[in-house]
Design a protein around this motif. Structure first.
Motif, PDB file in Angstrom:
ATOM      1  N   SER A  21     -10.717   2.891  -2.614  1.00 33.22           N
ATOM      2  CA  SER A  21      -9.673   2.997  -2.940  1.00 33.22           C
ATOM      3  C   SER A  21      -8.282   1.713  -2.046  1.00 33.22           C
ATOM      4  CB  SER A  21      -9.324   4.358  -2.999  1.00 33.22           C
ATOM      5  OG  SER A  21      -7.538   4.220  -3.265  1.00 33.22           O
ATOM      6  N   LEU A  22      -8.424   2.174  -0.805  1.00 28.06           N
ATOM      7  CA  LEU A  22      -7.286   0.841   0.332  1.00 28.06           C
ATOM      8  C   LEU A  22      -7.798   0.190  -0.036  1.00 28.06           C
ATOM      9  CD1 LEU A  22      -5.715   1.612   2.039  1.00 28.06           C
ATOM     10  CD2 LEU A  22      -7.123   1.325   4.012  1.00 28.06           C
ATOM     11  N   ASN A  24      -8.426  -1.578  -2.835  1.00 25.45           N
ATOM     12  CA  ASN A  24      -8.558  -2.044  -4.645  1.00 25.45           C
ATOM     13  C   ASN A  24      -7.288  -1.631  -4.395  1.00 25.45           C
ATOM     14  OD1 ASN A  24     -11.077  -2.883  -5.233  1.00 25.45           O
ATOM     15  ND2 ASN A  24     -11.428  -0.420  -5.476  1.00 25.45           N
ATOM     16  N   ASN A  25      -6.088  -0.837  -3.735  1.00 26.69           N
ATOM     17  CA  ASN A  25      -4.972  -0.829  -3.757  1.00 26.69           C
ATOM     18  C   ASN A  25      -4.605  -2.246  -3.602  1.00 26.69           C
ATOM     19  OD1 ASN A  25      -4.453   0.951  -5.315  1.00 26.69           O
ATOM     20  ND2 ASN A  25      -4.364   2.854  -3.289  1.00 26.69           N
ATOM     21  N   LEU A  26      -4.979  -3.339  -1.875  1.00 23.39           N
ATOM     22  CA  LEU A  26      -4.496  -4.764  -1.763  1.00 23.39           C
ATOM     23  C   LEU A  26      -3.974  -5.865  -2.701  1.00 23.39           C
ATOM     24  CD1 LEU A  26      -5.815  -4.093   2.532  1.00 23.39           C
ATOM     25  CD2 LEU A  26      -4.111  -3.124   1.226  1.00 23.39           C
ATOM     26  N   ASN A  27      -3.898  -6.540  -2.250  1.00 21.79           N
ATOM     27  CA  ASN A  27      -3.619  -7.799  -3.924  1.00 21.79           C
ATOM     28  C   ASN A  27      -4.324  -8.209  -2.777  1.00 21.79           C
ATOM     29  OD1 ASN A  27      -1.466  -7.424  -5.132  1.00 21.79           O
ATOM     30  ND2 ASN A  27       0.247  -7.270  -3.743  1.00 21.79           N
ATOM     31  N   SER A  30     -10.763  -6.846  -3.246  1.00 17.65           N
ATOM     32  CA  SER A  30     -11.717  -6.038  -4.468  1.00 17.65           C
ATOM     33  C   SER A  30     -12.691  -5.842  -4.269  1.00 17.65           C
ATOM     34  CB  SER A  30     -11.395  -7.230  -5.952  1.00 17.65           C
ATOM     35  OG  SER A  30     -12.612  -7.699  -5.586  1.00 17.65           O
ATOM     36  N   GLU A 115      -5.130  -3.985   7.162  1.00 11.94           N
ATOM     37  CA  GLU A 115      -5.128  -4.905   6.397  1.00 11.94           C
ATOM     38  C   GLU A 115      -5.296  -5.659   7.418  1.00 11.94           C
ATOM     39  OE1 GLU A 115      -1.617  -6.139   3.266  1.00 11.94           O
ATOM     40  OE2 GLU A 115      -1.348  -4.525   4.297  1.00 11.94           O
TER      41      GLU A 115
END
Length: 211
Positions: A21-22, A24-27, A30, A115
């Motif tokens: 989830s973390l 997939n929320n990063l630009n 994936s 990140e």
């Protein structure tokens, strides 16, 4: 920017779900697929279905992180590995780093640190937290006062500590790839190391580069 594909290998489904989830929320990132252990990874990965980065736990049933990292190093050396573990055990850490992992994170790391690790490793750099860096440097005994390097060897060492390929280093130094190979092999012998990671550690310890 092309999307960076990531695979999660961990036997705890809830943890995988949270990390997925973390990600997939990063630009620009994936999750390609997940696996509960190394054996499942070997069954799912193919030359046409392979990630750019594998997030790898160490302690897993069937096929653990050490064996998985070794398999990836042999079969898919172009894939970058980031260890996600609860362990700070020096022997486990050093074993994984010797297998060529590009990053090491504890599972309680902050999201911004996670990140940052992804971004650095995606660019071909390394990401090690402070405790790993201290461990690496304490295990690396060579120092600048013990080894004499000429100007070109020093230049090569600094460039080898970047994300540049050996061909790109050759272009920047205006020499052939074969000559670069010669510098690399000479430094391996002088510094008593066997990999590019060893060269980077030497440069870090002697304050030639910063992590």
């Amino acid at each position: 920017m092309e999307t960076i594909k990531i695979t999660l290998v961990d036997d705890h489904r809830l943890f995988r779900s949270g990390i997925a989830s973390l990600i997939n929320n990063l630009n620009g990132y994936s999750v390609l697929f997940e696996a509960a252990n190394g054996e499942e990874l070997t069954q799912k990965i193919t030359p046409r279905n392979k990630p750019d980065i594998v997030l790898l736990d160490i302690n897993m049933p069937v096929m653990d992180g050490t064996h998985t990292a070794r398999w990836l190093h042999d079969v898919y050396p172009e894939i970058h590995i980031i260890v996600l573990s609860m362990h700070e055990d020096p022997e486990k850490v050093l074993t994984m780093l010797k297998l060529g992992v590009k990053g090491y994170l504890l599972k309680d790391a902050e999201p911004h640190e996670f990140e940052q690790a992804l971004r650095k490793v995606a660019k071909g750099e390394v990401y090690y937290p402070e405790f790993v860096t201290r461990l690496l440097l304490s295990s690396f005994s060579q120092s600048a006062s013990e080894v004499k390097l000429n100007t070109r060897e020093l230049e090569f060492l600094k460039l080898a500590s970047t994300e540049l390929t050996y061909k790109e280093i050759a272009d920047q130094m205006n020499i052939s790839v074969r000559t670069v190979d010669g510098y690399r092999d000479a430094l391996f012998e002088k510094l008593h190391v066997k990999s590019r990671v060893g060269l980077v550690l030497y440069a870090i310890k002697n304050k030639m580069i910063d992590l």
